[in-house]
Design an enzyme around this catalytic site. Structure first.
Site, PDB file in Angstrom:
ATOM      1  CG  ASP A 407      -1.643   1.115   1.499  1.00 50.56           C
ATOM      2  OD1 ASP A 407      -2.460   1.377   0.600  1.00 50.56           O
ATOM      3  OD2 ASP A 407      -1.619   1.904   2.320  1.00 50.56           O
ATOM      4  CD  GLU A 460      -2.448   2.720  -3.491  1.00 46.59           C
ATOM      5  OE1 GLU A 460      -3.265   3.475  -3.778  1.00 46.59           O
ATOM      6  OE2 GLU A 460      -1.773   2.310  -2.498  1.00 46.59           O
TER       7      GLU A 460
END
EC number: 2.4.1.18
Length: 733
Positions: A407, A460
């Site tokens: 993330d 990401e």
């Protein structure tokens, strides 16, 4: 053990009784002194303490209470240590225990060197609370890193949460504290009580705990380290670049709930319901939002406090392993969202763990994340990087996850991420790249690929940072895949436009091809696109009523044919009206009626797209890179038409035509590379998907009319808001 009985003895005893002494093993337990074995213990509120022979259970000596708070002392004429037990007389009960202060050091010097230098890839096998047998005695070994603490104790139900009862041994050369407490068992609660340099008392859950209580409770739970899981050849193959990858992103707490109570489904119940659904829908992978223990449901797991503890919201670690195993039995790989960029400021967590900025950067310009009110890991610390990289390995090795989606990578690698001028600290060269974070990511990806070469490591990363999916040896970050945020933003922006304006933004659907092979991309329609007022994916589409569904179906058709792996968030597959709400389940009721059900039709389309994608190498054989893609139509902005060809290594090809205007285009001519009979193998406007099924004949014969640099062409009718997949059925001479 060395003796510290001297002129300061009474002062030391006073510190022990107040919980202020940082060298408890030097004073407590057995000590050989001048031909005597002297025993010293501190048991607050005990009435009497007796030494028993462990073999015969015979009482050997009743110790003297030399401090009113419960410090006992006595000695036997002995020249060596022996096996004994401690009998404690309380006000209304008796207790016989083993002495935790008779055991030696738990970490070797080599262990501490590895941990301090960030070179122990399996740090979770040593740190934390481990059920072990030591000298034939079962109990729990506790080890925690708190180099700046003045005293660290284990507290729990077993010692009335009294930090004076089990102070730990400090290894001053490394900052680790350790103790073996006999007779503890699985399921007991514990924390660390930490005396800070400023003499403040902190109560911290274990950074390495394998299970933690559910919020609002915060204690860690003694639990065994899961066994090593075996990765199969099928699992490994399914992650590769030349394989079809279609990912169903899921928040386990809100995919489906118990309809009568709105309670969560357990890991086992999810295995029984979610896995068959995903298999039926044709997805190859499930990506689950973070399940590391977290105190706030509204963070969706993205602010974890206990990285090694799978949340107990849905069951215990064995239940999670069962869920993953059932997925693997059904040929579905599981990817875990992993958060290594920041952590929340909950007082029981990592913030100021030992009273100093230990896990986080000390300077708020480096260590505080303004967007999320969280703290940023100190990637300059080898021990912290070891904590994180070991954690990444832990999930793959001990639970059998097939990969990690990391993330917020951009927030890790840019020092000025979401910061204004003067609010960030440049690196040593004056630039904005967090060099130590980059090194950490490279090391972690290298480690995982060394241990599990075929694991899927996904970033990401929302910027154009160079080489996200290049190997570290080529100056890359070492990920396998990167989310294509640019493609997502451009195409969704286009789909929200009124069709009359789309011709002015025609390049938004074509621009992504310019960089489509610069990284190994995943096309993400994730949870971030359907929350916080962004509306559901259906509601993003232009138009009203049926047109919204038609636009969405045409978009899905375009997406599944476009270069890159696929990802959509749960609920998008059946065009849920509402934004995602983590507090309740998806709107499954939308699928209950079968007559002209546009939601059911969208669901069927996604299922058909998945299976068509999986069965058609031309759509996923990315190992040929750009050679397997070519535009046919890019310049028909007036009709909002795009056409391209996907081709496999054997020159089998699929022609894709997407039409994003409300006009029915008759006799639309498009060039094709071969003469023959063509078949429309998928039409997003088909009745079964909720469309109008305007096309009557799915077979089309090519004609010797040059078009789009081809000698042959087809004459087609293009339904409004539709995508067609066309395949050569019979080659003509």
């Amino acid at each position: 053990m060395h003796n510290k009985i001297n002129d300061n003895f009474n002062e030391i005893i006073e510190k022990v009784t107040k919980g202020e002494y940082n060298d408890p093993f030097s004073i407590l337990g057995p000590h050989l002194i001048n031909g005597y074995l002297e025993f010293r213990f501190f048991f607050p509120h005990a009435k009497q303490v007796i030494i028993l022979d462990k073999t015969t259970k015979k009482e050997l000596i009743i110790l003297d209470r030399i401090h009113l708070d419960g410090f006992f002392q006595g000695k036997l004429k002995r020249n060596s240590y022996f096996s004994y037990l401690i009998k404690i007389i309380w006000n209304d009960s008796e207790q016989v225990i083993e002495d935790p202060y008779r055991f030696g050091k738990l970490l070797t010097d080599y262990d501490t060197w590895l941990l301090n230098n960030g070179k122990d890839n399996y740090s979770y096998e040593k740190l934390g609370a481990h059920l072990i047998t030591l000298d034939g005695i079962s109990g729990v070994r506790f080890i925690v890193w708190a180099p700046n603490a003045k005293r660290v104790s284990v507290i729990g139900d077993f010692n009335c949460w009294d930090g004076r009862r089990h102070p730990m041994r400090l290894r001053p050369e490394s900052g680790f504290w350790e103790i073996f407490i006999p007779d503890l068992f699985k399921g007991q609660l514990y924390k660390y009580e930490i005396l800070t340099p400023k003499n403040e008392i902190l109560f911290k859950s274990d950074p390495y705990s394998f299970l933690n209580q559910l919020r609002p409770e915060t204690a860690s739970i003694i639990y065994p380290l899961p066994s090593i899981q075996i990765h199969t050849e099928r699992q490994r193959k399914a992650n590769q670049l030349n394989q079809p990858i279609s990912i169903y992103e899921v928040h386990l707490g809100s995919w489906m709930r118990h309809s009568d109570t709105n309670d969560w489904l357990s890991y086992k119940e999810l295995a029984d319901k979610l896995i068959p659904y995903v298999k039926k829908m044709g997805f190859t992978h499930i990506e689950i939002l973070p399940i590391q223990e977290h105190p706030f449901d509204g963070s969706w797991g993205y602010q974890p406090t206990n990285l090694y503890a799978p949340t107990c919201r849905f069951g215990n670690p064995e239940d999670l392993i069962y869920f993953i195993d059932i997925a693997h039995q059904n040929q579905i790989n599981i990817i875990l969202d992993w958060v290594s960029g920041h952590f929340p400021k909950d007082p029981f967590g990592l913030e100021f763990f030992d009273g100093t900025s230990l896990y986080e950067y000390q300077d708020p310009k480096e260590g505080y994340h303004p967007d999320w009110n969280t703290l940023i890991y100190n990637y300059n610390s080898p021990t912290i990087c070891n904590f994180l990289s070991s954690n990444a390995l832990y999930w793959l090795e001990r639970f059998g996850f097939d990969g990690l989606r990391v993330d917020a990578v951009a927030s890790m690698i840019y020092r000025d991420y979401s910061r204004k001028h003067g609010e960030w600290v440049p690196n040593i060269y004056g630039g904005n790249i967090n060099l130590e974070a980059v090194d950490f990511l490279r090391h972690t990806n290298d480690l995982l690929h060394h241990k599990y070469p075929e694991s899927a490591l996904i970033a990401e990363e929302s910027t154009s940072f160079y080489g996200v999916t290049l190997p570290p040896k080529n100056h890359g970050l070492g990920f396998n895949y990167k989310w294509n945020m640019g493609w997502m933003n451009d195409t969704l922006s286009y789909m929200q436009l009124d069709p009359i304006y789309r011709k002015y933004h025609h390049n938004q659907m074509t621009f992504g091809i310019l960089y489509a092979w610069s990284e190994n991309f995943i096309l993400p329609i994730s949870h971030d696109e359907v929350v916080h007022g962004k509306k559901s994916l259906l509601e993003k589409m232009s138009g009203i009523g049926d047109d919204k569904f038609a636009n969405l179906r045409a978009y899905y058709g375009f997406m599944w044919a476009y270069p890159g792996k696929k990802l959509i968030f749960m609920g998008c597959e059946f065009a849920q009206y509402n934004e995602w709400n983590h507090n309740t389940q998806l709107d499954w009721y939308l699928l209950e009626h079968t007559d002209n059900n546009l939601h059911l039709g969208t669901q069927i389309l996604v299922k058909d797209l998945n299976f068509l994608y999986r069965d058609t190498p031309a759509l996923y054989a990315d190992h040929r890179r750009s050679e397997g893609f070519r535009w046919v139509i890019t310049d028909d902005e007036n009709n909002s038409v795009y056409a391209f060809i996907r081709e496999d290594q054997y020159e089998n090809f699929i022609l894709i035509i997407s039409h994003f205007s409300p006009i029915f285009c008759e006799n639309y001519r498009i060039g094709v590379p071969q003469n023959g009979v063509y078949d429309i193998i998928l039409n997003t406007d088909d009745f079964v998907y909720g469309g109008k099924n305007i096309l009557d004949n799915h077979e089309i014969l090519s004609e010797p009319i040059e078009k789009h640099n081809f000698k042959w062409s087809l004459s087609l009718s293009l339904p409004p808001f539709s995508t067609l997949y066309i395949k050569l059925k019979v080659i003509s001479c």
